[in-house]
Design a protein around this motif. Structure first.
Motif, mmCIF file in Angstrom:
data_model
loop_
_atom_site.group_PDB
_atom_site.id
_atom_site.type_symbol
_atom_site.label_atom_id
_atom_site.label_comp_id
_atom_site.label_asym_id
_atom_site.label_seq_id
_atom_site.Cartn_x
_atom_site.Cartn_y
_atom_site.Cartn_z
ATOM 1 N N ASN A 266 -13.174 14.812 -1.251
ATOM 2 C CA ASN A 266 -12.961 13.362 -1.189
ATOM 3 C C ASN A 266 -12.628 12.850 -2.590
ATOM 4 O O ASN A 266 -13.448 12.961 -3.499
ATOM 5 N N MET A 267 -11.453 12.299 -2.784
ATOM 6 C CA MET A 267 -11.007 11.810 -4.085
ATOM 7 C C MET A 267 -11.089 10.291 -4.178
ATOM 8 O O MET A 267 -10.426 9.674 -5.008
ATOM 9 N N ILE A 268 -11.895 9.686 -3.328
ATOM 10 C CA ILE A 268 -12.127 8.244 -3.283
ATOM 11 C C ILE A 268 -10.781 7.522 -3.170
ATOM 12 O O ILE A 268 -10.018 7.798 -2.269
ATOM 13 N N SER A 269 -10.439 6.620 -4.092
ATOM 14 C CA SER A 269 -9.206 5.842 -3.936
ATOM 15 C C SER A 269 -7.946 6.686 -4.097
ATOM 16 O O SER A 269 -6.865 6.290 -3.648
ATOM 17 N N ALA A 270 -8.065 7.860 -4.728
ATOM 18 C CA ALA A 270 -6.894 8.725 -4.912
ATOM 19 C C ALA A 270 -6.622 9.595 -3.695
ATOM 20 O O ALA A 270 -5.564 10.226 -3.615
ATOM 21 N N ALA A 271 -7.545 9.619 -2.723
ATOM 22 C CA ALA A 271 -7.410 10.552 -1.599
ATOM 23 C C ALA A 271 -6.166 10.291 -0.757
ATOM 24 O O ALA A 271 -5.396 11.208 -0.465
ATOM 25 N N VAL A 272 -5.951 9.041 -0.350
ATOM 26 C CA VAL A 272 -4.785 8.723 0.489
ATOM 27 C C VAL A 272 -3.474 8.894 -0.292
ATOM 28 O O VAL A 272 -2.549 9.558 0.205
#
Length: 309
Positions: A266-272
């Motif tokens: 999970n890359m938080i805001s960078a994931a999408v």
């Protein structure tokens, strides 16, 4: 359709990796900061778009966590990439889905003619606040950054529809309680130290997500007048190992969505945006395709956006 077109993208990962079984996670070390990653991702996005920072008329930060109390993250990025210019810069924060929200807002600004070329960046230093005593979250998250350059197209690309809802019965299921106004940094003690770590109640998050997402998706499909079969590719938030279970529950086949939870976490805001970047560079989407970005975030927030790429 709101006229907006992606013309460049970039991404950056730390060199350091950690393995948990067969799962790979990226964690910054040796004095590296998120600003370093964002600067690399931005440079790649600008080069990919064939433009320079002087062609950009808005810097939009879609991040979940602040680099400082003030100023906003976008201003700190501005200092790195556009110092000496007067390009406006501000943040939009909807936690893990910040990029989706920022892209949605950018589509209105581009379509209305307020700005011509917008640089959107996302990224977080997840490792900075992970609690080693909470194995579930400690082994899930990675540090990363991504950046996109968007502009007005020729009517062939744009946002077809978007929807965002927040169900605050889940507001305390994913949180960092300390470090800001309610529990300032100077209030840290040995007794409340864990309030300054990331805290996730995974089972509760999964239950609320499973309860809310199907109806949310059905409403969105009805509002936009499309079916799941009309969508060429789904770009979901890489929230957890339960991604495949959620997608199966929604009736989305494996070949129509990006799943890199094992390779990235999970890359938080960078994931999408990282998943979108990958889909573009692996030619899994092409111009004219209908692409859905969606995911859940702390809040509990659910976010979805349908675009014609």
């Amino acid at each position: 359709m709101r006229n907006i077109k992606i013309i460049g993208c970039g991404a950056a990962l730390p060199e350091n990796t950690v393995k948990f079984g067969d799962n790979i996670r990226y964690r910054m070390t040796n004095g590296q900061t998120l600003l370093d990653l964002i600067e690399r991702a931005v440079a790649q996005a600008l080069s990919d778009a064939g433009v320079t920072i002087n062609d950009i008329d808005l810097i939009l930060g879609g991040t979940a966590t602040p680099l400082q109390g003030i100023p906003c993250n976008a201003a700190l990025v501005h200092e790195r990439i556009a110092k000496g210019s007067s390009i406006p810069a501000f943040d939009i924060n909807s936690s893990c889905t910040s990029f989706i929200t920022a892209f949605d807002m950018a589509s209105y600004l581009i379509d209305a003619g307020r700005y011509k070329k917008i640089l959107i960046f996302s990224g977080d230093t997840a490792s900075a606040a992970l609690n080693p005593n909470q194995k579930e979250s400690f082994e899930l998250f990675s540090d990363a950054a991504a950046a996109f350059v968007v502009t007005r197209g020729n009517g062939d690309s744009g946002v077809i529809g978007a929807k965002q809802c927040t169900y605050s019965e889940g507001v305390h299921d994913t949180e960092i309680r300390g470090g800001c106004g309610l529990l300032p940094s100077f209030a840290l003690t040995d007794k409340n130290r864990e309030d300054y770590y990331f805290d996730m109640k995974g089972v509760r998050v999964l239950k609320l997500t499973a309860k809310k997402v199907p109806g949310f998706l059905d409403d969105f499909l009805r509002e936009t007048g499309i079916t799941l079969n009309d969508v060429d590719m789904f770009i979901p938030h890489q929230a957890s190992k339960a991604l495949s279970l959620i997608m199966k529950k929604l009736g989305i086949p494996e070949d129509k969505y990006i799943d890199h939870v094992r390779d990235w976490g999970n890359m938080i805001s960078a994931a999408v945006p990282m998943a979108l970047y990958t889909a573009i560079n692996e030619n899994r989407i092409k111009r004219g395709d209908k692409v859905v970005m969606f995911g859940t975030a702390a809040g509990l927030t659910i976010n979805i956006l349908l675009m014609q790429y």
